[in-house]
Design a protein around this motif. Sequence first.
Motif, PDB file in Angstrom:
ATOM      1  N   ALA A 255       0.836  -1.202   0.000  1.00 37.49           N
ATOM      2  CA  ALA A 255       0.000   0.000   0.000  1.00 37.49           C
ATOM      3  C   ALA A 255       0.871   1.253   0.000  1.00 37.49           C
ATOM      4  N   TRP A 256       1.954   1.242   0.769  1.00 35.13           N
ATOM      5  CA  TRP A 256       2.865   2.391   0.787  1.00 35.13           C
ATOM      6  C   TRP A 256       3.482   2.606  -0.590  1.00 35.13           C
ATOM      7  N   ILE A 257       3.891   1.538  -1.242  1.00 31.81           N
ATOM      8  CA  ILE A 257       4.500   1.661  -2.571  1.00 31.81           C
ATOM      9  C   ILE A 257       3.516   2.271  -3.563  1.00 31.81           C
ATOM     10  N   VAL A 258       2.292   1.751  -3.603  1.00 29.15           N
ATOM     11  CA  VAL A 258       1.305   2.213  -4.583  1.00 29.15           C
ATOM     12  C   VAL A 258       0.909   3.665  -4.306  1.00 29.15           C
ATOM     13  N   ARG A 259       0.656   3.992  -3.044  1.00 30.56           N
ATOM     14  CA  ARG A 259       0.266   5.368  -2.700  1.00 30.56           C
ATOM     15  C   ARG A 259       1.385   6.356  -3.016  1.00 30.56           C
ATOM     16  N   THR A 260       2.632   5.949  -2.756  1.00 34.83           N
ATOM     17  CA  THR A 260       3.772   6.812  -3.077  1.00 34.83           C
ATOM     18  C   THR A 260       3.907   7.003  -4.577  1.00 34.83           C
ATOM     19  N   LEU A 261       3.685   5.932  -5.342  1.00 39.28           N
ATOM     20  CA  LEU A 261       3.774   6.030  -6.796  1.00 39.28           C
ATOM     21  C   LEU A 261       2.737   6.995  -7.357  1.00 39.28           C
ATOM     22  N   LEU A 262       1.524   6.931  -6.833  1.00 42.27           N
ATOM     23  CA  LEU A 262       0.424   7.679  -7.432  1.00 42.27           C
ATOM     24  C   LEU A 262       0.379   9.140  -7.015  1.00 42.27           C
ATOM     25  N   ILE A 263       0.649   9.448  -5.748  1.00 44.30           N
ATOM     26  CA  ILE A 263       0.463  10.838  -5.323  1.00 44.30           C
ATOM     27  C   ILE A 263       1.604  11.410  -4.489  1.00 44.30           C
ATOM     28  N   GLU A 264       2.229  10.626  -3.636  1.00 44.30           N
ATOM     29  CA  GLU A 264       3.198  11.191  -2.696  1.00 44.30           C
ATOM     30  C   GLU A 264       4.602  11.312  -3.283  1.00 44.30           C
ATOM     31  N   GLY A 265       4.996  10.376  -4.146  1.00 42.80           N
ATOM     32  CA  GLY A 265       6.376  10.331  -4.621  1.00 42.80           C
ATOM     33  C   GLY A 265       6.575  10.755  -6.052  1.00 42.80           C
ATOM     34  N   GLY A 266       5.547  11.352  -6.671  1.00 40.96           N
ATOM     35  CA  GLY A 266       5.707  11.811  -8.043  1.00 40.96           C
ATOM     36  C   GLY A 266       5.980  10.708  -9.033  1.00 40.96           C
ATOM     37  N   GLY A 267       5.370   9.538  -8.846  1.00 45.75           N
ATOM     38  CA  GLY A 267       5.559   8.425  -9.764  1.00 45.75           C
ATOM     39  C   GLY A 267       6.746   7.546  -9.442  1.00 45.75           C
ATOM     40  N   ASN A 268       7.378   7.756  -8.274  1.00 46.53           N
ATOM     41  CA  ASN A 268       8.555   6.976  -7.890  1.00 46.53           C
ATOM     42  C   ASN A 268       8.435   6.529  -6.433  1.00 46.53           C
ATOM     43  N   ALA A 269       8.958   5.354  -6.160  1.00 46.69           N
ATOM     44  CA  ALA A 269       9.043   4.833  -4.796  1.00 46.69           C
ATOM     45  C   ALA A 269      10.326   4.011  -4.691  1.00 46.69           C
ATOM     46  N   VAL A 270      11.085   4.236  -3.628  1.00 43.93           N
ATOM     47  CA  VAL A 270      12.380   3.589  -3.472  1.00 43.93           C
ATOM     48  C   VAL A 270      12.380   2.739  -2.201  1.00 43.93           C
ATOM     49  N   VAL A 271      12.883   1.520  -2.322  1.00 39.17           N
ATOM     50  CA  VAL A 271      12.964   0.582  -1.204  1.00 39.17           C
ATOM     51  C   VAL A 271      14.395   0.055  -1.120  1.00 39.17           C
ATOM     52  N   LYS A 272      14.893  -0.042   0.094  1.00 41.50           N
ATOM     53  CA  LYS A 272      16.257  -0.545   0.289  1.00 41.50           C
ATOM     54  C   LYS A 272      16.205  -1.989   0.793  1.00 41.50           C
ATOM     55  N   PRO A 273      16.729  -2.935   0.013  1.00 41.17           N
ATOM     56  CA  PRO A 273      16.781  -4.328   0.488  1.00 41.17           C
ATOM     57  C   PRO A 273      17.992  -4.549   1.396  1.00 41.17           C
ATOM     58  N   ILE A 274      17.767  -5.260   2.485  1.00 37.93           N
ATOM     59  CA  ILE A 274      18.833  -5.591   3.428  1.00 37.93           C
ATOM     60  C   ILE A 274      19.138  -7.073   3.305  1.00 37.93           C
ATOM     61  N   PHE A 275      20.415  -7.415   3.029  1.00 44.68           N
ATOM     62  CA  PHE A 275      20.817  -8.804   2.830  1.00 44.68           C
ATOM     63  C   PHE A 275      21.739  -9.265   3.960  1.00 44.68           C
ATOM     64  N   ASP A 276      21.672 -10.556   4.214  1.00 47.52           N
ATOM     65  CA  ASP A 276      22.635 -11.238   5.072  1.00 47.52           C
ATOM     66  C   ASP A 276      23.352 -12.244   4.182  1.00 47.52           C
ATOM     67  N   GLY A 277      24.457 -11.799   3.573  1.00 47.09           N
ATOM     68  CA  GLY A 277      25.086 -12.612   2.538  1.00 47.09           C
ATOM     69  C   GLY A 277      24.222 -12.557   1.295  1.00 47.09           C
ATOM     70  N   LEU A 278      23.754 -13.722   0.822  1.00 45.40           N
ATOM     71  CA  LEU A 278      22.842 -13.782  -0.310  1.00 45.40           C
ATOM     72  C   LEU A 278      21.382 -13.903   0.129  1.00 45.40           C
ATOM     73  N   LYS A 279      21.146 -13.937   1.426  1.00 46.44           N
ATOM     74  CA  LYS A 279      19.793 -14.105   1.950  1.00 46.44           C
ATOM     75  C   LYS A 279      19.150 -12.748   2.203  1.00 46.44           C
ATOM     76  N   LEU A 280      17.950 -12.535   1.656  1.00 43.78           N
ATOM     77  CA  LEU A 280      17.219 -11.292   1.870  1.00 43.78           C
ATOM     78  C   LEU A 280      16.605 -11.292   3.268  1.00 43.78           C
ATOM     79  N   LYS A 281      16.909 -10.263   4.052  1.00 43.90           N
ATOM     80  CA  LYS A 281      16.387 -10.186   5.419  1.00 43.90           C
ATOM     81  C   LYS A 281      15.148  -9.316   5.500  1.00 43.90           C
TER      82      LYS A 281
END
Length: 380
Positions: free
Chosen positions: A75-101
């Motif tokens: 919901a945060w991604i979609v709402r940011t894309l449509l009105i809050e973020g000007g068509g953009n939303a950025v997420v930072k993935p955190i890894f433990d080695g090759l495993k996504l945390k």
Amino acid sequence: MSPIQFIESISDSYVRLADNPEVRMGVERIVDMVSSMTIQLMKNSEKGDTRIFNGLSRVVDIEPNPYMTRKNFIAWIVRTLLIEGGGNAVVKPIFDGLKLKELLPIPPNATTFNTDDYEYSINVSGKEYSPDTLLHFSINPRPNNPFIGSSYEFVLKDLVDNLKQSYVTKKSFMKSEYMPSLIVSVDADSDTFSNEEGRKKIEQQYLKRENSRAPWITPQGIIDVQTIKPLTLNDLALNDAVEIDKKTVASLLGVPPFLLGVGTYNKDEYNNFVNTRILSIAQSIQQTLNKLILDPTMYFNFNPRSLYNYSLTELVTAGVQMVSVNALRRNELRNWVSLPPDAEMDDLLVLENYIQAHDVQNQMKLVQNQSKGGENNEQS
């Protein structure tokens, strides 16, 4: 005009896109529907794609981070894309080695984009990142900077201003105290008519009664009482203008007008809305999430089946038809209608009498035909 008055005039006329009721209704419906779909991790195989359950699928579909559920995260991604973020939303993935945390959403006010010819980078709170290290969701690519998305802010600005002005006019109209339903004409030669005190005296003398239901008794030729019909919102044509603006907002957002309170519900239009607008945004998100996958035979997929407007009768009818042609198990049909599985309903059934597939050759009519065929061979 003083600085304070200037600021107040700006605040009265300015409306954030997210604060407009029509825009918010359309956006929130899109947000709710996209975030309600499960995100499945699929794997290609020779007999068709199958769903995979592992640590990666759990992070994306169940627990993206310790503070948010999947629904709130999408919901945060979609709402940011449509009105809050000007068509953009950025997420930072955190890894433990090759495993996504976990997946951490970055506030849009902390994100800027640096473009240089055919390359770009993402600046987060003063620190520059390569797009390969972040998940950059975007919609409506800009013509000159196709790596960066754009929103509907400028397109909807005039419509939002028109709708706000309509609400202001309606509010002022409803609050107006000068909406008399009577006009009392008084002889202009009367001395009492020339001032407010005299007019009050006439009102008290001729128009006020102890019994409000009693008729007025006025002197002929001096006072003439007439009734008038007050203006209504229809007379101001506000309703028609608002309806047109709402339809335009719905068209730009890609939602059916009845979701904004215009027109009546249409099932086919709703299902088409799922097939087009909802799945379009879902595909943009799932294709960005695919960057998390190292195996080229895997991909993420939103499951939209729960969004379609199916009645229970339609589900059962379609399921029974698939069961009758050996394309569906009865337990799968029970799952469609939210019933628990039954141990005795996991076999595939065929033909009109619903026998098990391996018992088809044991049907009496087939056995009789085989016997008759053998007798004929012996006689010959």
